[in-house]
Design a protein around this motif. Structure first.
Motif, mmCIF file in Angstrom:
data_model
loop_
_atom_site.group_PDB
_atom_site.id
_atom_site.type_symbol
_atom_site.label_atom_id
_atom_site.label_comp_id
_atom_site.label_asym_id
_atom_site.label_seq_id
_atom_site.Cartn_x
_atom_site.Cartn_y
_atom_site.Cartn_z
ATOM 1 N N CYS A 67 57.654 24.427 65.834
ATOM 2 C CA CYS A 67 58.286 23.171 65.450
ATOM 3 C C CYS A 67 59.317 23.472 64.372
ATOM 4 N N ARG A 68 60.515 22.946 64.524
ATOM 5 C CA ARG A 68 61.513 23.107 63.463
ATOM 6 C C ARG A 68 60.950 22.520 62.182
ATOM 7 N N ALA A 69 61.031 23.273 61.115
ATOM 8 C CA ALA A 69 60.493 22.826 59.829
ATOM 9 C C ALA A 69 61.173 21.541 59.360
ATOM 10 N N ASP A 70 62.433 21.347 59.717
ATOM 11 C CA ASP A 70 63.152 20.130 59.333
ATOM 12 C C ASP A 70 62.533 18.879 59.951
ATOM 13 N N ASP A 71 61.779 19.067 61.042
ATOM 14 C CA ASP A 71 61.176 17.936 61.740
ATOM 15 C C ASP A 71 59.745 17.656 61.283
ATOM 16 N N VAL A 72 59.287 18.404 60.292
ATOM 17 C CA VAL A 72 57.914 18.248 59.799
ATOM 18 C C VAL A 72 57.946 17.580 58.429
ATOM 19 N N ALA A 73 57.166 16.528 58.271
ATOM 20 C CA ALA A 73 57.033 15.896 56.954
ATOM 21 C C ALA A 73 55.998 16.703 56.178
ATOM 22 N N ARG A 74 56.384 17.224 55.020
ATOM 23 C CA ARG A 74 55.490 18.062 54.221
ATOM 24 C C ARG A 74 55.092 17.328 52.957
ATOM 25 N N PHE A 75 53.819 17.430 52.627
ATOM 26 C CA PHE A 75 53.297 16.827 51.414
ATOM 27 C C PHE A 75 52.501 17.882 50.666
ATOM 28 N N THR A 76 52.728 18.006 49.394
ATOM 29 C CA THR A 76 51.953 18.942 48.597
ATOM 30 C C THR A 76 50.630 18.299 48.211
ATOM 31 N N ALA A 77 49.669 19.122 47.778
ATOM 32 C CA ALA A 77 48.379 18.591 47.337
ATOM 33 C C ALA A 77 48.587 17.617 46.178
ATOM 34 N N ARG A 78 49.524 17.936 45.331
ATOM 35 C CA ARG A 78 49.800 17.051 44.202
ATOM 36 C C ARG A 78 50.328 15.701 44.686
ATOM 37 N N ASP A 79 51.238 15.722 45.675
ATOM 38 C CA ASP A 79 51.765 14.480 46.216
ATOM 39 C C ASP A 79 50.664 13.642 46.860
ATOM 40 N N LEU A 80 49.670 14.309 47.433
ATOM 41 C CA LEU A 80 48.591 13.604 48.110
ATOM 42 C C LEU A 80 47.490 13.170 47.145
ATOM 43 N N GLY A 81 47.598 13.586 45.889
ATOM 44 C CA GLY A 81 46.622 13.167 44.889
ATOM 45 C C GLY A 81 45.361 14.003 44.877
ATOM 46 N N ALA A 82 45.349 15.163 45.539
ATOM 47 C CA ALA A 82 44.147 15.979 45.624
ATOM 48 C C ALA A 82 43.682 16.440 44.246
ATOM 49 N N GLU A 83 44.601 16.843 43.396
ATOM 50 C CA GLU A 83 44.217 17.328 42.072
ATOM 51 C C GLU A 83 43.618 16.208 41.228
ATOM 52 N N SER A 84 44.267 15.061 41.218
ATOM 53 C CA SER A 84 43.786 13.971 40.385
ATOM 54 C C SER A 84 42.514 13.362 40.959
ATOM 55 N N ASP A 85 42.384 13.303 42.288
ATOM 56 C CA ASP A 85 41.174 12.760 42.890
ATOM 57 C C ASP A 85 39.970 13.628 42.577
ATOM 58 N N ALA A 86 40.118 14.955 42.665
ATOM 59 C CA ALA A 86 39.009 15.867 42.395
ATOM 60 C C ALA A 86 38.612 15.804 40.931
ATOM 61 N N ALA A 87 39.589 15.726 40.050
ATOM 62 C CA ALA A 87 39.302 15.668 38.619
ATOM 63 C C ALA A 87 38.652 14.338 38.247
ATOM 64 N N ALA A 88 39.010 13.268 38.940
ATOM 65 C CA ALA A 88 38.488 11.949 38.616
ATOM 66 C C ALA A 88 37.050 11.758 39.094
ATOM 67 N N ASP A 89 36.597 12.562 40.075
ATOM 68 C CA ASP A 89 35.256 12.388 40.631
ATOM 69 C C ASP A 89 34.446 13.670 40.462
ATOM 70 N N PRO A 90 33.736 13.827 39.342
ATOM 71 C CA PRO A 90 32.985 15.057 39.109
ATOM 72 C C PRO A 90 31.828 15.237 40.077
ATOM 73 N N ASP A 91 31.392 14.181 40.769
ATOM 74 C CA ASP A 91 30.293 14.286 41.729
ATOM 75 C C ASP A 91 30.773 14.558 43.150
ATOM 76 N N ALA A 92 32.079 14.766 43.301
ATOM 77 C CA ALA A 92 32.639 15.001 44.627
ATOM 78 C C ALA A 92 32.073 16.293 45.206
ATOM 79 N N GLU A 93 31.949 16.312 46.540
ATOM 80 C CA GLU A 93 31.469 17.505 47.204
ATOM 81 C C GLU A 93 32.606 18.437 47.508
ATOM 82 N N THR A 94 32.332 19.734 47.525
ATOM 83 C CA THR A 94 33.321 20.719 47.905
ATOM 84 C C THR A 94 33.384 20.757 49.422
ATOM 85 N N ALA A 95 34.326 21.534 49.954
ATOM 86 C CA ALA A 95 34.502 21.615 51.410
ATOM 87 C C ALA A 95 33.234 22.107 52.098
#
Length: 100
Positions: A67-95
């Motif tokens: 797939c042409r990379a220009d045709d792919v919408a890319r989101f970083t973990a930071r953009d998706l809130g992964a860092e803040s979500d994990a930090a906000a929930d200390p009881d969260a489960e790992t993968a």
């Protein structure tokens, strides 16, 4: 003021130094397996990208998708809130299903 999910979901648009098109490579190792992103490559055409992907991943692939990379919408973990979500929930489960 907190960001909304729409504000966090920004398309990554930084220009690359190389002007050769970039291609995202997805591989399926068996017919019933899901596609997995295996990497990116630069190539001037889809045919050249296919040849490169085939030489790198063809030995293990049942199916290769490009797939042409220009045709792919890319989101970083930071953009998706992964860092803040994990930090906000200390009881969260790992993968692996273990609690932190």
């Amino acid at each position: 003021m907190s960001e909304t999910s729409e504000e966090r979901r920004m398309r990554v648009t930084e220009p690359r130094g190389d002007t050769t098109p970039e291609w995202e490579v997805f591989c399926r190792s068996a017919e019933r397996e899901p596609l997995s992103h295996v990497g990116s490559m630069s190539a001037p055409t889809a045919e050249v990208a296919r040849e490169q992907a085939e030489s790198l991943f063809g030995w293990t692939a049942h199916t290769l998708w490009l797939c042409r990379a220009d045709d792919v919408a890319r989101f970083t973990a930071r953009d998706l809130g992964a860092e803040s979500d994990a930090a906000a929930d200390p009881d969260a489960e790992t993968a692996g299903g273990e609690s932190r």
